[in-house]
Design an enzyme around this catalytic site. Structure first.
Site, PDB file in Angstrom:
ATOM      1  N   LYS A  72     -29.971 -56.047  18.573  1.00 57.48           N
ATOM      2  CA  LYS A  72     -30.328 -54.635  18.358  1.00 57.48           C
ATOM      3  C   LYS A  72     -30.787 -54.432  16.915  1.00 57.48           C
ATOM      4  O   LYS A  72     -31.765 -53.721  16.655  1.00 57.48           O
ATOM      5  CB  LYS A  72     -29.127 -53.729  18.700  1.00 57.48           C
ATOM      6  CG  LYS A  72     -28.889 -53.662  20.203  1.00 57.48           C
ATOM      7  CD  LYS A  72     -27.573 -53.021  20.588  1.00 57.48           C
ATOM      8  CE  LYS A  72     -27.378 -53.177  22.092  1.00 57.48           C
ATOM      9  NZ  LYS A  72     -26.093 -52.666  22.567  1.00 57.48           N
ATOM     10  N   GLN A 111     -20.724 -50.431  20.230  1.00 54.92           N
ATOM     11  CA  GLN A 111     -20.887 -51.561  21.150  1.00 54.92           C
ATOM     12  C   GLN A 111     -19.655 -51.664  22.055  1.00 54.92           C
ATOM     13  O   GLN A 111     -18.528 -51.747  21.573  1.00 54.92           O
ATOM     14  CB  GLN A 111     -21.102 -52.855  20.346  1.00 54.92           C
ATOM     15  CG  GLN A 111     -21.385 -54.074  21.196  1.00 54.92           C
ATOM     16  CD  GLN A 111     -22.691 -53.972  21.985  1.00 54.92           C
ATOM     17  OE1 GLN A 111     -23.710 -53.520  21.479  1.00 54.92           O
ATOM     18  NE2 GLN A 111     -22.664 -54.377  23.240  1.00 54.92           N
ATOM     19  N   ASP A 139     -27.256 -44.333  23.573  1.00 54.53           N
ATOM     20  CA  ASP A 139     -26.928 -45.177  24.731  1.00 54.53           C
ATOM     21  C   ASP A 139     -27.037 -44.384  26.036  1.00 54.53           C
ATOM     22  O   ASP A 139     -27.077 -44.972  27.118  1.00 54.53           O
ATOM     23  CB  ASP A 139     -25.493 -45.725  24.602  1.00 54.53           C
ATOM     24  CG  ASP A 139     -25.473 -47.157  24.084  1.00 54.53           C
ATOM     25  OD1 ASP A 139     -26.487 -47.867  24.257  1.00 54.53           O
ATOM     26  OD2 ASP A 139     -24.438 -47.568  23.513  1.00 54.53           O
TER      27      ASP A 139
END
Ligand code: NAP
Length: 282
Positions: free
Chosen positions: A52, A96, A119
């Site tokens: 990422k 995460q 997200d």
């Protein structure tokens, strides 16, 4: 022989488009900031976080990294999220997953401002998707829609079967296919006659989380098969939820693993970061 749906190529195409937008904004004094938080040192998570950050560099997004120790308390993590929620230089916040067991994932997801929820996991984002309003969409299913569209695979009117009903893949996938006017069936572990259900599909999206479970006996001749799974096989090589060798001769198009859905997830995260700037203005 099926056509290979190249996720790497489409992902690059999307990142290149975003790179131009980001560069243009930079000339106007707008710089996009993404905060990436990892708690603990799970090796798979570290690989995802690294990828990422690399994608951010490529597109021109500033990433701020928070690598917190395993023993970080939920309160400490919430305080950091709150600080980042208030920070005007940060447009997206990503924690995460999975987080260590002593931290409640749901509480963390809800703590992220819906305006920075790149997200697409916050209940507000999920709700907006389900009633057809604008908002962040979970990156993996959003990436699959882009893969289909950019490979000229029509969704409207097609029989679409999604295997899996998780909050991050299966459910948003079904909603997105519905939004594109597909006729959608969601299969799961309690589905009866899974083979017959899957054999109806013109587009079969497999997010079952079981290595190579779906072979040719589940697939209609000429179907498009999208494999979301990521696993390591007995030889430590990556494989998906689909038995590629068995399905490839039957399908009209198929995503490989690696190089199919995986790269799209990261491209759509970058897309959501760019969207976040628009939302921050609202
Ligand atoms: P998950 O939360 O484990 O969900 C799996 C789903 O499959 C559940 O809905 C489950 O049904 C269903 N299922 C399990 N066994 C089944 C069976 N025998 N027959 C029919 N349905 C069955 O997994 P996920 O998070 O959605 O992820 C799915 C896969 O995608 C995993 O391999 C994951 O690693 C991968 N993934 C890849 C990416 C990427 O970027 N490429 C991103 C996310 C996930 P129930 O609901 O009834 O239990």
């Amino acid at each position: 022989m099926a056509r290979l749906i190249d996720g790497k190529a489409v992902s690059k195409q999307i990142k290149d488009e975003l790179k131009e937008t980001v560069a243009d904004w930079k000339t106007k004094g707008i710089e996009i900031g993404l905060a990436v938080i990892q708690v603990g040192k799970d090796p798979a998570s570290s690989v995802y976080v690294g990828n990422k950050k690399k994608a951010c560099e490529y597109v021109g997004i500033r990433s701020e990294s928070y690598e917190l120790p395993e023993e970080t308390t939920q309160e400490e993590l919430l305080q950091l999220i709150e600080r980042l929620n208030q920070d005007d230089g940060i447009h997206g916040i990503l924690v995460q997953l999975p987080v260590p067991a002593h931290i409640d994932e749901d509480t963390i997801i809800r703590a992220i401002s819906p305006k920075k929820d790149v997200d697409g996991f916050h209940p507000q984002s999920v709700g907006a998707l389900s009633i057809g309003q604008p908002g962040f969409v979970s990156c993996t299913p959003a990436g699959i829609i882009q893969l289909l569209k950019r490979n000229d695979i029509e969704i409207e009117g097609k029989e679409c079967v999604v295997i899996g009903r998780s909050n991050i893949v299966g459910k948003p996938m079904a909603l997105l296919l519905l939004r594109e006017n597909g006729t959608v069936t969601v299969a799961h572990s309690k589905t009866r006659n899974l083979r017959e259900v899957c054999k109806r599909a013109d587009i079969l999206v497999v997010a079952v989380g079981r290595p190579r479970m779906i072979d040719a006996s589940y697939v209609k001749e000429g179907a498009v098969v999208i494999d979301v799974g990521i696993h390591r096989n007995e030889n430590n090589k990556l494989c998906g939820d689909v038995d590629f060798e068995s399905v490839e001769p039957v399908a009209s198009a198929i995503t490989p693993v690696p190089g199919g859905v995986g790269p799209m997830t990261i491209a759509m995260l970058m897309y959501n970061c760019v969207e976040a700037v628009e939302l921050s203005k609202a």
